[in-house]
Design a protein around this motif. Sequence first.
Motif, PDB file in Angstrom:
ATOM      1  N   MET A   1       9.038  16.314  86.554  1.00 45.25           N
ATOM      2  CA  MET A   1       9.410  17.503  87.307  1.00 45.25           C
ATOM      3  C   MET A   1      10.728  18.093  86.820  1.00 45.25           C
ATOM      4  O   MET A   1      11.708  17.386  86.631  1.00 45.25           O
ATOM      5  N   GLY A   2      10.729  19.397  86.613  1.00 46.17           N
ATOM      6  CA  GLY A   2      11.944  20.128  86.284  1.00 46.17           C
ATOM      7  C   GLY A   2      12.276  20.207  84.810  1.00 46.17           C
ATOM      8  O   GLY A   2      13.268  20.827  84.439  1.00 46.17           O
ATOM      9  N   LEU A   3      11.475  19.617  83.944  1.00 42.07           N
ATOM     10  CA  LEU A   3      11.851  19.542  82.532  1.00 42.07           C
ATOM     11  C   LEU A   3      11.142  20.533  81.612  1.00 42.07           C
ATOM     12  O   LEU A   3      11.457  20.597  80.421  1.00 42.07           O
ATOM     13  N   ALA A   4      10.228  21.333  82.132  1.00 34.74           N
ATOM     14  CA  ALA A   4       9.542  22.305  81.274  1.00 34.74           C
ATOM     15  C   ALA A   4      10.536  23.260  80.629  1.00 34.74           C
ATOM     16  O   ALA A   4      10.424  23.578  79.443  1.00 34.74           O
ATOM     17  N   SER A   5      11.522  23.711  81.384  1.00 35.29           N
ATOM     18  CA  SER A   5      12.489  24.667  80.833  1.00 35.29           C
ATOM     19  C   SER A   5      13.348  24.031  79.746  1.00 35.29           C
ATOM     20  O   SER A   5      13.696  24.687  78.756  1.00 35.29           O
ATOM     21  N   SER A   6      13.684  22.771  79.875  1.00 35.63           N
ATOM     22  CA  SER A   6      14.472  22.086  78.846  1.00 35.63           C
ATOM     23  C   SER A   6      13.682  21.946  77.552  1.00 35.63           C
ATOM     24  O   SER A   6      14.208  22.176  76.460  1.00 35.63           O
TER      25      SER A   6
ATOM     26  N   ASP B   1       6.914  27.881  85.128  1.00 34.82           N
ATOM     27  CA  ASP B   1       7.713  27.002  85.972  1.00 34.82           C
ATOM     28  C   ASP B   1       7.403  27.266  87.433  1.00 34.82           C
ATOM     29  O   ASP B   1       6.789  28.274  87.779  1.00 34.82           O
ATOM     30  N   GLY B   2       7.845  26.384  88.288  1.00 35.14           N
ATOM     31  CA  GLY B   2       7.729  26.587  89.725  1.00 35.14           C
ATOM     32  C   GLY B   2       9.107  26.637  90.346  1.00 35.14           C
ATOM     33  O   GLY B   2      10.085  26.177  89.741  1.00 35.14           O
ATOM     34  N   ASP B   3       9.184  27.181  91.541  1.00 34.15           N
ATOM     35  CA  ASP B   3      10.481  27.250  92.214  1.00 34.15           C
ATOM     36  C   ASP B   3      11.055  25.856  92.423  1.00 34.15           C
ATOM     37  O   ASP B   3      12.237  25.614  92.152  1.00 34.15           O
ATOM     38  N   GLY B   4      10.232  24.905  92.835  1.00 35.29           N
ATOM     39  CA  GLY B   4      10.716  23.539  93.027  1.00 35.29           C
ATOM     40  C   GLY B   4      11.154  22.889  91.729  1.00 35.29           C
ATOM     41  O   GLY B   4      12.154  22.172  91.685  1.00 35.29           O
ATOM     42  N   ASN B   5      10.418  23.151  90.657  1.00 38.55           N
ATOM     43  CA  ASN B   5      10.782  22.612  89.349  1.00 38.55           C
ATOM     44  C   ASN B   5      12.118  23.168  88.880  1.00 38.55           C
ATOM     45  O   ASN B   5      12.971  22.422  88.389  1.00 38.55           O
ATOM     46  N   LEU B   6      12.305  24.474  88.985  1.00 41.81           N
ATOM     47  CA  LEU B   6      13.566  25.062  88.542  1.00 41.81           C
ATOM     48  C   LEU B   6      14.728  24.550  89.390  1.00 41.81           C
ATOM     49  O   LEU B   6      15.796  24.225  88.856  1.00 41.81           O
ATOM     50  N   LEU B   7      14.517  24.447  90.701  1.00 36.66           N
ATOM     51  CA  LEU B   7      15.580  23.935  91.575  1.00 36.66           C
ATOM     52  C   LEU B   7      15.938  22.485  91.225  1.00 36.66           C
ATOM     53  O   LEU B   7      17.084  22.072  91.397  1.00 36.66           O
ATOM     54  N   MET B   8      14.975  21.738  90.699  1.00 39.44           N
ATOM     55  CA  MET B   8      15.217  20.346  90.308  1.00 39.44           C
ATOM     56  C   MET B   8      16.147  20.253  89.096  1.00 39.44           C
ATOM     57  O   MET B   8      16.845  19.269  88.920  1.00 39.44           O
ATOM     58  N   ASN B   9      16.177  21.320  88.263  1.00 43.19           N
ATOM     59  CA  ASN B   9      16.952  21.268  87.031  1.00 43.19           C
ATOM     60  C   ASN B   9      17.614  22.619  86.754  1.00 43.19           C
ATOM     61  O   ASN B   9      17.353  23.251  85.727  1.00 43.19           O
ATOM     62  N   LEU B  10      18.477  23.052  87.649  1.00 41.31           N
ATOM     63  CA  LEU B  10      19.157  24.341  87.461  1.00 41.31           C
ATOM     64  C   LEU B  10      20.053  24.349  86.228  1.00 41.31           C
ATOM     65  O   LEU B  10      20.357  25.417  85.684  1.00 41.31           O
TER      66      LEU B  10
ATOM     67  N   ASN C   1      13.682  34.905  72.114  1.00 38.95           N
ATOM     68  CA  ASN C   1      12.235  34.739  72.109  1.00 38.95           C
ATOM     69  C   ASN C   1      11.700  34.001  73.334  1.00 38.95           C
ATOM     70  O   ASN C   1      10.530  33.628  73.370  1.00 38.95           O
ATOM     71  N   LEU C   2      12.525  33.808  74.361  1.00 34.44           N
ATOM     72  CA  LEU C   2      12.137  32.983  75.510  1.00 34.44           C
ATOM     73  C   LEU C   2      11.872  33.844  76.743  1.00 34.44           C
ATOM     74  O   LEU C   2      12.707  34.667  77.125  1.00 34.44           O
ATOM     75  N   ILE C   3      10.710  33.618  77.360  1.00 33.24           N
ATOM     76  CA  ILE C   3      10.362  34.234  78.643  1.00 33.24           C
ATOM     77  C   ILE C   3      10.154  33.107  79.645  1.00 33.24           C
ATOM     78  O   ILE C   3       9.314  32.233  79.443  1.00 33.24           O
ATOM     79  N   HIS C   4      10.927  33.137  80.715  1.00 34.49           N
ATOM     80  CA  HIS C   4      10.877  32.100  81.758  1.00 34.49           C
ATOM     81  C   HIS C   4      10.185  32.705  82.980  1.00 34.49           C
ATOM     82  O   HIS C   4      10.743  33.573  83.641  1.00 34.49           O
ATOM     83  N   ILE C   5       8.976  32.248  83.255  1.00 37.59           N
ATOM     84  CA  ILE C   5       8.215  32.732  84.412  1.00 37.59           C
ATOM     85  C   ILE C   5       8.238  31.645  85.480  1.00 37.59           C
ATOM     86  O   ILE C   5       7.888  30.496  85.218  1.00 37.59           O
ATOM     87  N   VAL C   6       8.676  32.020  86.671  1.00 38.31           N
ATOM     88  CA  VAL C   6       8.720  31.080  87.796  1.00 38.31           C
ATOM     89  C   VAL C   6       7.743  31.561  88.862  1.00 38.31           C
ATOM     90  O   VAL C   6       7.876  32.668  89.389  1.00 38.31           O
ATOM     91  N   PHE C   7       6.742  30.743  89.148  1.00 44.32           N
ATOM     92  CA  PHE C   7       5.798  31.004  90.225  1.00 44.32           C
ATOM     93  C   PHE C   7       6.416  30.452  91.506  1.00 44.32           C
ATOM     94  O   PHE C   7       6.597  29.237  91.644  1.00 44.32           O
ATOM     95  N   ASP C   8       6.760  31.343  92.422  1.00 36.74           N
ATOM     96  CA  ASP C   8       7.505  30.955  93.626  1.00 36.74           C
ATOM     97  C   ASP C   8       6.627  31.099  94.859  1.00 36.74           C
ATOM     98  O   ASP C   8       6.330  32.202  95.303  1.00 36.74           O
ATOM     99  N   ASN C   9       6.223  29.956  95.419  1.00 35.70           N
ATOM    100  CA  ASN C   9       5.490  29.943  96.686  1.00 35.70           C
ATOM    101  C   ASN C   9       6.344  29.375  97.824  1.00 35.70           C
ATOM    102  O   ASN C   9       5.889  29.256  98.949  1.00 35.70           O
ATOM    103  N   GLY C  10       7.590  29.009  97.517  1.00 37.76           N
ATOM    104  CA  GLY C  10       8.493  28.523  98.553  1.00 37.76           C
ATOM    105  C   GLY C  10       8.247  27.096  99.004  1.00 37.76           C
ATOM    106  O   GLY C  10       8.856  26.648  99.970  1.00 37.76           O
TER     107      GLY C  10
END
Length: 191
Positions: A46-51, A69-78, A91-100
């Motif tokens: 969890m949280g490491l996709a962005s890294s 990414d997900g909101d919980g994943n990003l919050l895990m690794n700000l 060249n990086l696009i960071h998409i966060v699917f946020d369902n809360g």
Amino acid sequence: MTLEQAVKALQPLLGDALVVHANGHISRRSFTVEDRPGNFYMIGSMGLASSIALGVALSRPERRVVIYDGDGNLLMNLGSAAMIGHTRPRNLIHIVFDNGVYASTGNQPTISHSVRLEAVAEAAGYAWCERAGNRHDVIEAFGRCELADGPAFLLVEIEVETGPFQAGRVTHTPEELRDRFAAAVAGPSNG
């Protein structure tokens, strides 16, 4: 908009982009919609996709790299957002699917309702940040992401889904995922 609707809206726009997926429902949904060699699915990290995606983007600056990414994943690794803002891969696009919620573990609430993640990304140094909440806006915003002088951040508002999750599990072994993604990363861009 559901996660499935959002992933289906984005899928035809990806082209030959390398896509690193957060663990849980995001990986499973994308795998079910369309599995492709350029997709790397996190399994249990969890949280490491962005890294991981940051490392890929920096090593292959001529390739488009997308994070699902997900909101919980990003919050895990700000800290990864700060590093992305600092290194500024164009060249990086960071998409966060946020369902809360933390959907994969039972819909426990995250704090994304009070922490606007696109504002966090902007403060971290992303060049372009936006929020979208319907299919049309997601498609239009993704087009603007591609034109941004990177890194770009798109928060996609999605619904909380209840009941059993209706998507299969990723069937590739971790070794298979590693090997096929490494080959996709090493290959030439078609774009």
